[in-house]
Write a protein that holds these residues in place. Structure first.
Motif, PDB file in Angstrom:
ATOM      1  N   LEU A  72       1.572  -0.235  -3.769  1.00  0.00           N
ATOM      2  CA  LEU A  72       1.190  -0.676  -5.115  1.00  0.00           C
ATOM      3  C   LEU A  72       1.592  -2.125  -5.338  1.00  0.00           C
ATOM      4  CD1 LEU A  72       2.041   2.452  -7.305  1.00  0.00           C
ATOM      5  CD2 LEU A  72      -0.214   1.690  -6.509  1.00  0.00           C
ATOM      6  N   ASN A  73       2.777  -2.489  -4.891  1.00  0.00           N
ATOM      7  CA  ASN A  73       3.227  -3.869  -5.039  1.00  0.00           C
ATOM      8  C   ASN A  73       2.347  -4.819  -4.221  1.00  0.00           C
ATOM      9  OD1 ASN A  73       5.143  -5.891  -6.026  1.00  0.00           O
ATOM     10  ND2 ASN A  73       5.678  -6.065  -3.862  1.00  0.00           N
ATOM     11  N   ARG A  74       1.985  -4.409  -3.012  1.00  0.00           N
ATOM     12  CA  ARG A  74       1.135  -5.259  -2.168  1.00  0.00           C
ATOM     13  C   ARG A  74      -0.225  -5.486  -2.813  1.00  0.00           C
ATOM     14  NH1 ARG A  74       0.196  -3.376   3.871  1.00  0.00           N
ATOM     15  NH2 ARG A  74      -1.526  -2.190   2.987  1.00  0.00           N
ATOM     16  N   PHE A  75      -0.823  -4.412  -3.342  1.00  0.00           N
ATOM     17  CA  PHE A  75      -2.107  -4.545  -4.031  1.00  0.00           C
ATOM     18  C   PHE A  75      -1.953  -5.403  -5.282  1.00  0.00           C
ATOM     19  CE2 PHE A  75      -3.718  -1.335  -1.262  1.00  0.00           C
ATOM     20  CZ  PHE A  75      -5.092  -1.405  -1.346  1.00  0.00           C
ATOM     21  N   ARG A  76      -0.917  -5.136  -6.063  1.00  0.00           N
ATOM     22  CA  ARG A  76      -0.685  -5.834  -7.329  1.00  0.00           C
ATOM     23  C   ARG A  76      -0.512  -7.336  -7.123  1.00  0.00           C
ATOM     24  NH1 ARG A  76       3.662  -3.328  -8.458  1.00  0.00           N
ATOM     25  NH2 ARG A  76       2.637  -1.640  -9.583  1.00  0.00           N
TER      26      ARG A  76
ATOM     27  N   THR B  39      -3.441   6.440  -9.411  1.00  0.00           N
ATOM     28  CA  THR B  39      -2.524   7.319  -8.689  1.00  0.00           C
ATOM     29  C   THR B  39      -2.624   8.680  -9.353  1.00  0.00           C
ATOM     30  OG1 THR B  39      -0.690   6.594 -10.096  1.00  0.00           O
ATOM     31  CG2 THR B  39      -0.920   5.496  -7.963  1.00  0.00           C
ATOM     32  N   PRO B  40      -2.782   9.738  -8.566  1.00  0.00           N
ATOM     33  CA  PRO B  40      -2.920  11.078  -9.143  1.00  0.00           C
ATOM     34  C   PRO B  40      -1.658  11.522  -9.873  1.00  0.00           C
ATOM     35  CG  PRO B  40      -3.547  11.050  -6.819  1.00  0.00           C
ATOM     36  CD  PRO B  40      -2.912   9.738  -7.116  1.00  0.00           C
TER      37      PRO B  40
ATOM     38  N   GLU C 213       1.831  10.971  -3.365  1.00  0.00           N
ATOM     39  CA  GLU C 213       1.870   9.823  -2.446  1.00  0.00           C
ATOM     40  C   GLU C 213       0.438   9.452  -2.057  1.00  0.00           C
ATOM     41  OE1 GLU C 213       4.584   8.013  -1.099  1.00  0.00           O
ATOM     42  OE2 GLU C 213       5.801   9.016  -2.594  1.00  0.00           O
ATOM     43  N   THR C 214      -0.377   9.140  -3.064  1.00  0.00           N
ATOM     44  CA  THR C 214      -1.799   8.842  -2.846  1.00  0.00           C
ATOM     45  C   THR C 214      -2.206   7.668  -3.725  1.00  0.00           C
ATOM     46  OG1 THR C 214      -2.231  11.187  -2.408  1.00  0.00           O
ATOM     47  CG2 THR C 214      -4.130   9.830  -2.943  1.00  0.00           C
ATOM     48  N   LEU C 215      -3.048   6.802  -3.172  1.00  0.00           N
ATOM     49  CA  LEU C 215      -3.661   5.713  -3.925  1.00  0.00           C
ATOM     50  C   LEU C 215      -5.171   5.899  -3.852  1.00  0.00           C
ATOM     51  CD1 LEU C 215      -3.629   2.990  -5.440  1.00  0.00           C
ATOM     52  CD2 LEU C 215      -3.628   1.875  -3.192  1.00  0.00           C
ATOM     53  N   VAL C 216      -5.817   5.872  -4.998  1.00  0.00           N
ATOM     54  CA  VAL C 216      -7.271   6.013  -5.084  1.00  0.00           C
ATOM     55  C   VAL C 216      -7.800   4.742  -5.733  1.00  0.00           C
ATOM     56  CG1 VAL C 216      -9.176   7.361  -6.067  1.00  0.00           C
ATOM     57  CG2 VAL C 216      -7.043   8.515  -5.390  1.00  0.00           C
ATOM     58  N   TYR C 217      -8.842   4.150  -5.120  1.00  0.00           N
ATOM     59  CA  TYR C 217      -9.425   2.977  -5.765  1.00  0.00           C
ATOM     60  C   TYR C 217     -10.912   2.877  -5.498  1.00  0.00           C
ATOM     61  CZ  TYR C 217      -8.727   0.168  -1.395  1.00  0.00           C
ATOM     62  OH  TYR C 217      -8.728  -0.332  -0.119  1.00  0.00           O
TER      63      TYR C 217
ATOM     64  N   GLY D  83       7.132   0.260   9.074  1.00  0.00           N
ATOM     65  CA  GLY D  83       6.275   1.438   9.215  1.00  0.00           C
ATOM     66  C   GLY D  83       5.006   1.331   8.389  1.00  0.00           C
ATOM     67  N   ALA D  84       3.972   1.955   8.899  1.00  0.00           N
ATOM     68  CA  ALA D  84       2.661   1.928   8.244  1.00  0.00           C
ATOM     69  C   ALA D  84       2.714   2.607   6.885  1.00  0.00           C
ATOM     70  CB  ALA D  84       1.618   2.607   9.128  1.00  0.00           C
ATOM     71  N   PHE D  85       1.949   2.070   5.940  1.00  0.00           N
ATOM     72  CA  PHE D  85       1.868   2.651   4.603  1.00  0.00           C
ATOM     73  C   PHE D  85       0.935   3.858   4.588  1.00  0.00           C
ATOM     74  CE2 PHE D  85       2.664  -1.610   2.175  1.00  0.00           C
ATOM     75  CZ  PHE D  85       3.962  -1.656   2.669  1.00  0.00           C
ATOM     76  N   VAL D  86      -0.220   3.722   5.225  1.00  0.00           N
ATOM     77  CA  VAL D  86      -1.282   4.726   5.130  1.00  0.00           C
ATOM     78  C   VAL D  86      -1.247   5.649   6.337  1.00  0.00           C
ATOM     79  CG1 VAL D  86      -3.774   5.084   4.932  1.00  0.00           C
ATOM     80  CG2 VAL D  86      -2.709   3.119   3.798  1.00  0.00           C
TER      81      VAL D  86
END
Length: 141
Positions: free
Chosen positions: A51-55, A74-75, A83-87, A121-124
């Motif tokens: 979220l911080n990276r996107f923001r 975010t759900p 632990e999900t991001l939807v866009y 470590g990978a985010f996704v």
């Protein structure tokens, strides 16, 4: 009218026009326009980091490459874990989306940002991608 007042008036009109154009989400939508729904299933503890990276930086890269950010979610309940991001992104066409993502993957700013932000470590863990077209009765977004 003095030169100063004229400049102030011109600046105000320019700003008002820019804000009005941004407030009209349907500007530039054609029959070729596509929407891209992306669901990122994240590794544990990575939601605040992504979220911080996107923001702060990633959405600026999207914009620079012609990908229009429509919304991010975010759900809060349902079948998707927390632990999900939807866009949702908007592209001029499917071909424009493909070209934008190709450019994104090679973009030096993105490559450096990903390496820096994911050094621990990978985010996704997994992502789902669906391309959509508006129906003829849908409001333009």
């Amino acid at each position: 009218m003095t030169r100063r007042k004229l400049l102030k008036s011109s600046a105000a009109l320019t700003l008002a026009g820019a804000l009005a154009a941004e407030a009209q989400p349907s500007a530039g939508i054609t029959p070729d326009t596509v929407y891209e729904l992306r669901i990122y299933h994240l590794n544990p503890g990575k939601l605040p980091l992504i979220l911080n990276r996107f923001r702060t930086r990633e959405t600026k890269i999207f914009t620079r490459l012609g990908m229009h950010c429509v919304a991010f979610w975010t759900p809060i309940d349902g079948e998707l874990p927390t632990e999900t991001l939807v866009y949702l992104l908007r592209h001029k066409s499917r071909e424009a989306a493909r070209a934008a993502w190709d450019a994104f993957g090679k973009d030096p700013e993105w490559v450096a940002l990903k390496a820096e932000s994911e050094k621990d470590g990978a985010f996704v863990n997994k992502h789902d991608i669906t391309f959509l077209k508006l129906t003829d009765f849908s409001p333009a977004i």
